[in-house]
Design an enzyme around this catalytic site. Structure first.
Site, PDB file in Angstrom:
ATOM      1  CG  ASP A 148      39.438  45.660  42.662  1.00  0.00           C
ATOM      2  OD1 ASP A 148      38.866  44.871  43.465  1.00  0.00           O
ATOM      3  OD2 ASP A 148      39.386  45.514  41.425  1.00  0.00           O
ATOM      4  CG  ASP A 204      41.277  44.849  38.871  1.00  0.00           C
ATOM      5  OD1 ASP A 204      41.230  43.762  39.462  1.00  0.00           O
ATOM      6  OD2 ASP A 204      40.362  45.677  38.909  1.00  0.00           O
ATOM      7  CG  PHE A 208      34.559  40.957  45.393  1.00  0.00           C
ATOM      8  CD1 PHE A 208      35.361  41.978  44.891  1.00  0.00           C
ATOM      9  CD2 PHE A 208      34.558  40.727  46.761  1.00  0.00           C
ATOM     10  CE1 PHE A 208      36.163  42.730  45.742  1.00  0.00           C
ATOM     11  CE2 PHE A 208      35.342  41.483  47.624  1.00  0.00           C
ATOM     12  CZ  PHE A 208      36.142  42.490  47.117  1.00  0.00           C
ATOM     13  CG  HIS A 212      36.301  38.193  36.491  1.00  0.00           C
ATOM     14  ND1 HIS A 212      35.175  37.377  36.418  1.00  0.00           N
ATOM     15  CD2 HIS A 212      37.097  37.650  37.449  1.00  0.00           C
ATOM     16  CE1 HIS A 212      35.299  36.399  37.294  1.00  0.00           C
ATOM     17  NE2 HIS A 212      36.442  36.522  37.915  1.00  0.00           N
TER      18      HIS A 212
HETATM   19  O1  RIB Z   1      34.052  39.190  40.798  1.00  0.00           O
HETATM   20  C1  RIB Z   1      35.162  39.486  39.989  1.00  0.00           C
HETATM   21  C2  RIB Z   1      35.609  40.890  40.216  1.00  0.00           C
HETATM   22  O2  RIB Z   1      36.013  41.046  41.575  1.00  0.00           O
HETATM   23  C3  RIB Z   1      36.844  41.266  39.378  1.00  0.00           C
HETATM   24  O3  RIB Z   1      36.814  42.628  39.076  1.00  0.00           O
HETATM   25  C4  RIB Z   1      37.978  40.960  40.310  1.00  0.00           C
HETATM   26  O4  RIB Z   1      39.136  41.748  40.001  1.00  0.00           O
HETATM   27  C5  RIB Z   1      37.397  41.372  41.626  1.00  0.00           C
HETATM   28  O5  RIB Z   1      37.536  42.784  41.742  1.00  0.00           O
HETATM   29 CA    CA Z   2      38.685  44.034  39.760  1.00  0.00          CA
END
Ligand code: RIB
Ligand code: CA
Length: 313
Positions: free
Chosen positions: A12, A17, A166, A240
């Site tokens: 996403d 990403d 998230f 991340h």
């Molecule tokens: O909580 C972090 C994640 O949520 C990561 O993948 C960031 O890109 C969002 O999608």
């Molecule tokens: Ca992501």
């Protein structure tokens, strides 16, 4: 000679990403078969456009298919506060250089997995909706999946609610299906991805590559840094998503522990939490390899090497 691991990135984009797309395209240990998109950091339209633009930035050409706009239960909730209005703010990005596939994300994953001569590793870095839908629609392909290495959850607290990260919070039902799938799962939660910080020293190393791509990445990460400071009070942003891929590229980049992981679906204050049973208190069987410590130097060397490879003009 060891063949590269075939992978499909479900994402996403989203700044982190976007970094995972670059790493997936550049590292010789993996073969990027395709990209699928899921709403999360932005609407499905925005994140798909961003995936196309990131491919254009680095001259990457792979099939890209749109996936789910809404979670399995309920309506999509984007995260504009972190990634900006476009879901990838901060840099001038080129227009897409190719059209997306006419297939859906599930159809593209099924096609790529069916046609590949090796087992495929799925790398979800957004909500797990597409992955859950693929697993439900294609039980006959489960034995063609090597690993599902996902960015999501946490062994500690959340980032979107006090207890939910998230990606899992955005579609807990999908995450529950994946956790119960019986497939080999690797979890890169906030507990490890918060170790992958884009510090000023890292940005200096990227800038020193002195390429257009490097300058674009620094611009993106500097935007990402501003929102992380404003929203979370973190001086440097955690990148991340590439962590979930780095572990597939080189398992020595992280320490993994096998543990039972379950998804909270009903808690009024805890829905979307990943209940990671590190001490065996539930008596449940371990279903996930949970990434705990990151070899930060090895991770950033891998990431910067990818930018070096892609940045050659
Ligand atoms: O909580 C972090 C994640 O949520 C990561 O993948 C960031 O890109 C969002 O999608
Ligand atoms: Ca992501």
């Amino acid at each position: 000679m060891t063949l590269p691991t075939p992978i499909i990135l479900d994402c996403d984009p989203g700044h982190d990403d976007a970094m995972a797309i670059l790493l997936a395209a550049a590292n010789p240990a993996v073969e990027l078969l395709g990209i699928t998109t899921v709403s999360g950091n932005g609407s499905l339209e925005k994140v798909t456009y961003n995936a196309l633009r990131m491919c254009a930035v680095a001259n990457i050409v792979v099939p890209i298919a749109k996936g789910a706009n809404d979670p399995l239960a309920g309506k999509a909730s984007a995260a504009p506060t972190i990634h900006g209005a476009t879901a990838l703010d901060g840099a001038e990005l080129p227009e897409p250089t190719f059209e997306i596939s006419q297939l859906s994300a599930v159809e593209l994953i099924a096609k790529l997995v069916s046609e590949c001569d090796r087992k495929v590793t799925l790398i979800p870095t957004g909500p797990l909706t597409n992955i859950a839908m693929f697993l439900q629609a294609h039980p006959e392909l489960h034995d063609r999946i090597e690993h599902i290495s996902f960015m999501g959850g946490s062994t500690e607290r959340g980032n979107w609610t006090p207890y939910a990260e998230f990606n899992i919070w955005a579609d807990p039902e999908a995450a529950d299906i994946v956790m119960r799938s019986g497939l080999p799962l690797i979890m890169s939660g906030l507990n490890i991805t918060h170790q992958a910080l884009a510090t000023p020293e890292i940005l200096d190393r990227i800038s020193a590559l002195d390429t257009k791509l490097a300058r674009t990445v620094v611009d993106l990460l500097q935007f990402f840094a501003t929102t992380y400071r404003e929203v979370f009070g973190m001086p440097d942003p955690p990148v991340h998503d590439p962590v979930a891929l780095a572990i597939v590229i080189d398992a020595s980049v992280a320490r993994l522990v096998s543990a039972p992981v379950a998804i909270e679906l009903h808690g009024e204050l805890t829905r979307g939490a990943t209940a990671v049973d590190l001490y065996g208190t539930t008596g449940q069987a371990a279903n996930v390899d949970v990434a705990m410590e990151l070899d930060v130097e090895k991770f950033w060397n891998m990431m910067i090497d990818a930018l070096k490879v892609l940045g050659k003009e």
